[in-house]
Design a protein around this motif. Structure first.
Motif, mmCIF file in Angstrom:
data_model
loop_
_atom_site.group_PDB
_atom_site.id
_atom_site.type_symbol
_atom_site.label_atom_id
_atom_site.label_comp_id
_atom_site.label_asym_id
_atom_site.label_seq_id
_atom_site.Cartn_x
_atom_site.Cartn_y
_atom_site.Cartn_z
ATOM 1 N N LYS A 243 27.363 45.950 66.970
ATOM 2 C CA LYS A 243 27.372 45.496 65.572
ATOM 3 C C LYS A 243 27.867 46.597 64.630
ATOM 4 O O LYS A 243 27.716 46.482 63.406
ATOM 5 C CB LYS A 243 25.963 45.048 65.167
ATOM 6 N N SER B 204 30.342 45.268 61.337
ATOM 7 C CA SER B 204 29.699 43.946 61.261
ATOM 8 C C SER B 204 30.690 42.835 60.904
ATOM 9 O O SER B 204 30.542 41.703 61.342
ATOM 10 C CB SER B 204 28.530 43.977 60.274
ATOM 11 N N LYS B 205 31.736 43.174 60.144
ATOM 12 C CA LYS B 205 32.714 42.146 59.779
ATOM 13 C C LYS B 205 33.531 41.733 61.023
ATOM 14 O O LYS B 205 33.737 40.538 61.273
ATOM 15 C CB LYS B 205 33.642 42.666 58.676
ATOM 16 N N TYR C 10 32.590 41.951 64.089
ATOM 17 C CA TYR C 10 31.684 41.242 64.988
ATOM 18 C C TYR C 10 31.501 39.789 64.562
ATOM 19 O O TYR C 10 31.647 38.864 65.365
ATOM 20 C CB TYR C 10 30.343 41.977 65.030
ATOM 21 N N SER C 11 31.221 39.578 63.265
ATOM 22 C CA SER C 11 30.932 38.204 62.832
ATOM 23 C C SER C 11 32.197 37.335 62.843
ATOM 24 O O SER C 11 32.148 36.162 63.205
ATOM 25 C CB SER C 11 30.263 38.200 61.457
ATOM 26 N N THR C 12 33.335 37.922 62.481
ATOM 27 C CA THR C 12 34.590 37.153 62.530
ATOM 28 C C THR C 12 34.893 36.705 63.957
ATOM 29 O O THR C 12 35.199 35.542 64.217
ATOM 30 C CB THR C 12 35.777 38.007 62.022
ATOM 31 N N LEU D 197 32.851 36.452 66.461
ATOM 32 C CA LEU D 197 31.820 35.523 66.924
ATOM 33 C C LEU D 197 32.168 34.084 66.538
ATOM 34 O O LEU D 197 32.011 33.146 67.329
ATOM 35 C CB LEU D 197 30.470 35.929 66.301
ATOM 36 N N GLU D 198 32.677 33.907 65.333
ATOM 37 C CA GLU D 198 33.057 32.572 64.860
ATOM 38 C C GLU D 198 34.266 32.033 65.616
ATOM 39 O O GLU D 198 34.259 30.913 66.120
ATOM 40 C CB GLU D 198 33.364 32.609 63.353
ATOM 41 N N GLN E 246 29.846 39.883 72.790
ATOM 42 C CA GLN E 246 29.318 41.240 72.599
ATOM 43 C C GLN E 246 30.057 42.234 73.508
ATOM 44 O O GLN E 246 30.359 43.359 73.108
ATOM 45 C CB GLN E 246 27.808 41.295 72.909
#
Lengths: 361, 361
Positions: free
Chosen positions: A110, A113-114, A116-118, A120-121, A141
């Motif tokens: 993480k 974080s940006k 990771y979240s992008t 993930l989507e 991950q």
């Protein structure tokens, strides 16, 4: 009594080697027994054993015959006889002291974080793994940890990067999302993944190009010696080592360039690991890292059709737990490194993906 | 402009190789420049560069001559000229995304809290590192992480274990504190450490014996082929590889046995790493792990007297930060592995500890 136990381990190792046709030492047998003591789940027994799936399945078959273990409610346990045989050697459970925060990789996935979240989507919409291409993707991950590890080595910024197959992991796409590489080329046989990559590359204006390519073929000349870094995650046969890893090395520009790839104990014995290392040594590249259990694979939809399932004693599909893991190699080219780009189409069909140690294709 | 930068990196790599007599690629030079951008501390520049200390010191000397960097208040910075030269390549800082909880090892060193706290107390009284033995101990967290890693592989319980030198790390003692090994023998040249180990072994009734031994000598015959696992942390010369690692392999009982040792980029180039891997491959052992920055070394009291200090541009001792790290190898013997037990006393004195790449002895 200690001598008897030692003889039992030696005896079992010889019998398992003979029946599975894959070498295992008495120490390996001991680890399988300790794995069974640690968990009754057949898939976790394989993970903890760190021995090829075919070896573990054969070992359990033999232990069943000898009534040392039993299957009950699709789980594997020691019998009373088994517990008696083992009580004198004080065989304890295998401890798992890995850090829970980073899943044992040492990398904080993480960290960005940006990113990771992008990722993930986006990855939620990826095509499902297919048996015909020996697919089975790592967790998001894992993919992000691969990106961050390479970044911490300085292997991404301003680099020209090649991904050879395994884009079911979407590593090329994740690298492109960092916006740091100069160029990324993804080669994969599966048009669905190529289309997926190119769709996102266009939509998000990423520095990524993806092309359908069968890596059994010789690489086009204009790719040889043109990249700074390659990534791959081959099937684990000697042919695949040539098709993916050696072809990757052939695309590197000069000494000091870098390659990353995964390799397991699930589909490869220590002897195959040795062959891999001999091939790498002969190619004049140096291994700088072998990271244990760096790659976590999601359970794939065609597991029931594989040898690993059909030959298991408990014949139970895994629950959500991750059981298929692999180790992650990093190599660096040295002066005089060899570029080998051979045509493997003569090994048609299954031989490319399968050998005696491989049981998940 | 990009071409000019590429030429600059190539030009610098050739000049540094020539002056340091150690090979470095343009990618290595790029990483040194990025390390200087990341930190102005000479010791952290070395750590982040992942190139030999002698190479980094020589690189900084050349960059100083060319007025690309400057020294100010014992720290190293880019000059205005340096920043201008570099601005076009968009050289960014190196990211450090390691997990803070486990110090990037992936192992939770507090997993067994009693073991951790007991060892933490005992090691406070350890003898101080001596230059004459090339000592410099790892942190207690490192020692415990080594124990837990080996434990997770099943390499400790009921095993006969040999420690070859490097007991300044007190690894033998830490292993003994687990009460799990069948037997531990520590060999080290430093009587202070041997006495320390034996004192605690007697006091706590541990399964450990320590003996003074000079590892340049041939090992006594009764140790050959007698152990399941060895650990060592050699000085990094080819002679030391033979003295510590190959002698360790010679003590192993059979195929399937295990060895652990540390190796750095500080005192060894990628070319020496390659030589090490070739020697291991020729000995018919397989490397199962190379864990990056697994070992953290405490700053040692004689650093000012070493080449690494004397040839540094900033001539400043490190503060409390850990800068000397090393990578941790695990190997397994295969059928046909070679036992080599040679007498190295002919390489008297410094040659055993020193070669051109080594600068901390």
């Amino acid at each position: 009594m200690e001598k008897e136990v030692k003889n039992l381990l030696l005896d079992l190792s010889q019998l398992i080697s003979q029946k599975s046709k894959i070498w295992i030492s008495p120490y390996g047998v001991e680890r399988i027994l300790r794995a069974i003591k640690t968990t009754s789940d057949q898939w976790m027994i394989i993970r903890i054993s760190e021995e090829p799936i075919n070896v573990v399945n054969k070992a359990i078959e033999i232990l069943l015959e000898r009534k040392i273990v039993k299957v009950k409610n699709e789980k594997i346990y020691f019998t009373k006889k088994g517990r008696e045989i083992l009580k004198d050697i004080n065989l304890e459970k295998i401890v798992k002291p890995e850090c829970r925060k980073c899943e044992g990789r040492g990398i904080n996935f993480k960290f960005d974080s940006k990113l990771y979240s992008t990722f993930l989507e986006i990855q939620k919409k990826r095509p499902k793994p297919l048996k015909k291409y020996d697919q089975g993707n790592v967790t998001p991950q894992t993919t992000i940890a691969r990106v961050l590890l390479a970044m911490s080595h300085g292997d991404i910024e301003n680099k020209e990067i090649l991904i050879l197959g395994a884009e079911d992991d979407l590593l090329g796409l994740a690298l492109a999302l960092t916006k740091k590489p100069k160029k990324i080329l993804v080669l994969d046989i599966d048009k669905r993944l190529i289309d997926f990559d190119n769709y996102w590359a266009e939509k998000l204006k990423l520095n990524l190009k993806a092309e359908v390519f069968d890596l059994r073929r010789k690489l086009p000349k204009d790719l040889i010696g043109k990249f700074d870094v390659f990534f791959t995650d081959p099937s684990e046969t000697v042919q695949s080592i040539k098709g993916f890893i050696l072809k990757g090395i052939a695309t590197l520009k000069s000494p000091g360039c870098v390659g990353y790839f995964g390799f397991t104990f699930k589909d490869s014995s220590l002897k195959k690991w040795y062959i891999l290392q001999k091939i790498l040594n002969n190619s004049k590249v140096v291994i700088t890292e072998i990271l244990r259990e760096f790659n976590f694979y999601e359970n794939w939809p065609y597991l029931e059709e594989t040898k690993s399932f059909k030959e298991s004693a408990a014949e139970k599909l895994p629950n959500k737990t991750i059981w298929y893991t692999s180790n992650w190699y990093r190599l660096v080219t040295l002066p005089g490194f060899k570029r080998i780009n051979i045509d493997l189409l003569r090994y048609k069909g299954k031989k490319f993906y399968n050998d005696i140690e491989n049981s998940t294709s």
